[in-house]
Design a protein around this motif. Structure first.
Motif, short mmCIF file in Angstrom:
data_model
loop_
_atom_site.label_atom_id
_atom_site.label_comp_id
_atom_site.label_asym_id
_atom_site.label_seq_id
_atom_site.Cartn_x
_atom_site.Cartn_y
_atom_site.Cartn_z
N SER A 111 -2.09 8.96 -8.60
CA SER A 111 -1.87 10.18 -7.82
C SER A 111 -1.46 9.86 -6.38
O SER A 111 -0.63 10.56 -5.79
N ALA A 112 -2.02 8.79 -5.82
CA ALA A 112 -1.65 8.41 -4.45
C ALA A 112 -0.19 7.99 -4.38
O ALA A 112 0.51 8.27 -3.41
N LEU A 113 0.30 7.30 -5.42
CA LEU A 113 1.71 6.90 -5.44
C LEU A 113 2.61 8.11 -5.55
O LEU A 113 3.69 8.17 -4.95
N ALA A 114 2.17 9.12 -6.32
CA ALA A 114 2.97 10.34 -6.46
C ALA A 114 3.08 11.10 -5.14
O ALA A 114 4.04 11.84 -4.93
N GLU A 115 2.11 10.92 -4.26
CA GLU A 115 2.12 11.61 -2.96
C GLU A 115 2.87 10.80 -1.89
O GLU A 115 3.07 11.29 -0.79
N SER A 116 3.28 9.59 -2.21
CA SER A 116 3.84 8.69 -1.21
C SER A 116 5.36 8.73 -1.19
O SER A 116 6.00 9.07 -2.19
N ASN A 117 5.92 8.37 -0.05
CA ASN A 117 7.37 8.22 0.05
C ASN A 117 7.76 6.82 0.54
O ASN A 117 8.92 6.58 0.84
N CYS A 118 6.79 5.91 0.60
CA CYS A 118 7.09 4.55 1.02
C CYS A 118 5.98 3.62 0.56
O CYS A 118 4.91 4.06 0.11
N LEU A 119 6.28 2.33 0.64
CA LEU A 119 5.27 1.30 0.46
C LEU A 119 5.11 0.57 1.78
O LEU A 119 6.10 0.15 2.39
N VAL A 120 3.87 0.41 2.22
CA VAL A 120 3.58 -0.37 3.41
C VAL A 120 3.42 -1.82 2.97
O VAL A 120 2.58 -2.14 2.13
N GLU A 121 4.24 -2.70 3.53
CA GLU A 121 4.24 -4.10 3.11
C GLU A 121 3.50 -4.95 4.14
O GLU A 121 3.84 -4.94 5.33
N ARG B 126 0.84 -1.19 0.00
CA ARG B 126 0.00 0.00 0.00
C ARG B 126 0.88 1.24 0.00
O ARG B 126 1.93 1.28 0.64
N ARG B 127 0.44 2.24 -0.71
CA ARG B 127 1.19 3.49 -0.74
C ARG B 127 1.07 4.20 0.60
O ARG B 127 0.00 4.19 1.22
N GLY B 128 2.18 4.81 1.04
CA GLY B 128 2.17 5.40 2.37
C GLY B 128 2.97 6.68 2.48
O GLY B 128 3.85 6.98 1.67
N SER B 129 2.65 7.44 3.52
CA SER B 129 3.38 8.66 3.88
C SER B 129 4.05 8.41 5.22
O SER B 129 3.38 8.27 6.25
N TYR B 130 5.38 8.33 5.19
CA TYR B 130 6.16 7.99 6.38
C TYR B 130 6.70 9.26 7.01
O TYR B 130 7.30 10.10 6.33
N HIS B 131 6.50 9.41 8.33
CA HIS B 131 6.98 10.58 9.08
C HIS B 131 8.22 10.18 9.85
O HIS B 131 8.17 9.35 10.77
N LEU B 132 9.34 10.76 9.48
CA LEU B 132 10.62 10.39 10.08
C LEU B 132 10.66 10.71 11.57
O LEU B 132 11.12 9.91 12.38
N GLU B 133 10.17 11.88 11.96
CA GLU B 133 10.30 12.32 13.35
C GLU B 133 9.43 11.49 14.29
O GLU B 133 9.84 11.18 15.41
N THR B 134 8.23 11.12 13.84
CA THR B 134 7.31 10.40 14.72
C THR B 134 7.42 8.89 14.55
O THR B 134 6.93 8.14 15.40
N GLY B 135 8.03 8.43 13.44
CA GLY B 135 8.09 6.99 13.19
C GLY B 135 6.75 6.40 12.85
O GLY B 135 6.53 5.20 13.02
N ALA B 136 5.84 7.24 12.34
CA ALA B 136 4.49 6.78 12.00
C ALA B 136 4.30 6.78 10.48
O ALA B 136 4.99 7.49 9.75
N VAL B 137 3.35 5.98 10.02
CA VAL B 137 3.03 5.93 8.60
C VAL B 137 1.53 5.95 8.44
O VAL B 137 0.79 5.34 9.23
N ARG B 138 1.07 6.67 7.44
CA ARG B 138 -0.35 6.73 7.11
C ARG B 138 -0.52 6.32 5.66
O ARG B 138 0.21 6.79 4.79
N VAL B 139 -1.45 5.42 5.39
CA VAL B 139 -1.70 4.98 4.03
C VAL B 139 -2.30 6.12 3.21
O VAL B 139 -3.15 6.87 3.69
#
Length: 442
Positions: free
Chosen positions: A400-410, A377-390
């Motif tokens: 468009s969701a992939l273009a907004e993402s910086n990670c894949l949630v496996e 799943r495409r995700g937005s990973y926050h380095l400071e908090t260590g959290a990810v949101r799909v």
């Protein structure tokens, strides 16, 4: 129903932990191929590229083919770290702003000075940053702590021995291995090689990849769209991905859904290709041109236990390795990341072939995942908090969701539900990690 809930760490299966076990299917269909098995098959198709010696300016983004050993020290001689005056520390002992020590200035030493005379006792030489330190001098007084005199200088500082002096070999002693085989060459690595006197380096050639995009419905961006037509996007996406991975890419686009046209389109590019990478035409429809053209030519088409990207093809076509990816853009790029990028980087000689991984805490709603398939799943990973949101839904057409993402949630094949606040594995895609914002910001 397999479920991952808060407090339960259930992540990615190990690569060699039972990856030959097939996902159960009914008796009418072949079993799905595990992701790890298809990864290994794709990797086995590509051979390491040959080693060449290339000028430094052509080495950016390539991998070192052999260890590089410094033949000289760096710096190669003692030199000044400051603009100021080379002196003997004993000659300025006790100097202060209120009671400066005055010394005659006997020479000027710019960087690259062709001649450097020894420093006489009780004297100073004006020196610039990088200039060789004269014999007899053991420290440098920065010009800010003097009156800047050219014939006689008033020194208001008493530096200790060695102050503001760069020792020969302080950075790199001669005989040191400075670049390891498999390391990626960027600005710092090439700057170091140049500073040590290397004009060229042993590197592995970039893998040459032909990117084939098929589909009679595809139109070049900038042209008007007709009924049922879409703009071609996979070729530019995959060409960019190949280049970012360290390869050289050539695009063959706008190939219609015709077997003969496909063979004619790729034939001129095969002689120099290390890989033919196709996108589209690999599923179970009536007009799957890649499958129709290559299935009898040494390429096998299968279904991999993953979402997105289940239909895949791989093999050899007229001696050239082939990887056939799905046509949906998200499926194509996710499949490239999972299967092609590691194989390309291994062939290019890189020591690090996989994207970095991290554990992150899932924010937002619970995730569902199909049983028996590894989901990405495409995700937005926050380095400071260590959290990810799909980001976005699971649809493989939602680019468009992939273009907004910086990670894949496996999500592992045995997991069907992932609850919020649960640790998950993320594959970092190289984009900027989000550093700000709260749980609701993507």
């Amino acid at each position: 129903m397999a479920r991952v809930s808060p407090g339960e760490s259930r992540g990615r299966s190990h690569r060699h932990a039972g990856h030959h076990d097939r996902v159960a299917q009914d008796n009418r269909t072949p079993p799905l191929v595990p992701v790890e098995e298809h990864q290994e098959h794709v990797a086995s198709l590509l051979r390491p590229t040959e080693v060449t010696r290339s000028p430094l300016e052509e080495c950016a983004g390539l991998a070192m083919a052999r260890d590089l050993v410094a033949s000289i020290p760096l710096p190669p001689f003692r030199n000044s770290a400051m603009d100021g005056y080379a002196v003997r520390s004993v000659d300025v002992a006790g100097a202060s702003p209120d009671r400066p020590v005055r010394l005659p200035v006997t020479a000027d030493l710019p960087a690259g000075a062709p001649e450097v005379l020894p420093l006489a006792v009780g004297s100073a030489q004006r020196i610039m940053t990088g200039a060789p330190l004269p014999l007899g001098a053991d420290c440098v007084v920065p010009v800010e702590h003097t009156d800047g005199g050219t014939r006689e200088v008033a020194i208001g500082l008493a530096p200790e021995e060695g102050r503001h002096v760069r020792r020969a070999g302080e950075d790199v002693p001669a005989g040191t291995t400075v670049l390891r085989r498999g390391s990626e060459l960027g600005p710092a690595q090439l700057g170091l090689a140049s500073a040590l006197g290397f004009a060229e380096l042993p590197v592995r050639r970039r893998p040459r990849v032909v990117v084939l995009s098929t589909g009679s419905e595809l139109v070049e961006p900038g042209e008007p769209l007709g009924l049922g037509q879409i703009y071609e996007s996979n070729a530019v996406m995959l060409v960019t991905a190949v280049r970012e991975a360290g390869g050289h890419a050539t695009a063959v686009r706008f190939v219609p859904d015709d077997v003969g046209a496909l063979h004619e389109a790729v034939r001129p590019h095969l002689a120099d290709a290390d890989l033919l990478l196709t996108t589209g035409g690999v599923s179970a429809g009536a007009y799957e041109v890649v499958k129709d053209a290559l299935a009898g030519e040494g390429v096998t088409f299968t279904k991999v236990a993953m979402q997105p990207g289940m239909p895949q093809g791989s093999g050899r076509y007229r001696g050239v390795p082939v990887v056939a990816l799905p046509g949906n853009p998200v499926s194509a790029l996710v499949s490239f990341e999972v299967f092609v990028r590691p194989a390309l980087r291994r062939a290019a000689g890189f020591d690090v072939t996989d994207r970095p991984r991290s554990r992150a805490v899932l924010e937002g709603a619970a995730l569902s995942s199909p049983s028996g398939k590894r989901q990405y799943r495409r995700g937005s990973y926050h380095l400071e908090t260590g959290a990810v949101r799909v980001v976005g839904a699971a649809g493989s057409h939602l680019l468009s969701a992939l273009a907004e993402s910086n990670c894949l949630v496996e999500i592992a094949p045995e997991v069907t539900v992932v609850e919020p606040d649960t640790p998950v594995e993320v594959l970092l895609l190289g984009g900027p990690s989000r550093t700000g914002g709260g749980p609701g910001e993507n």
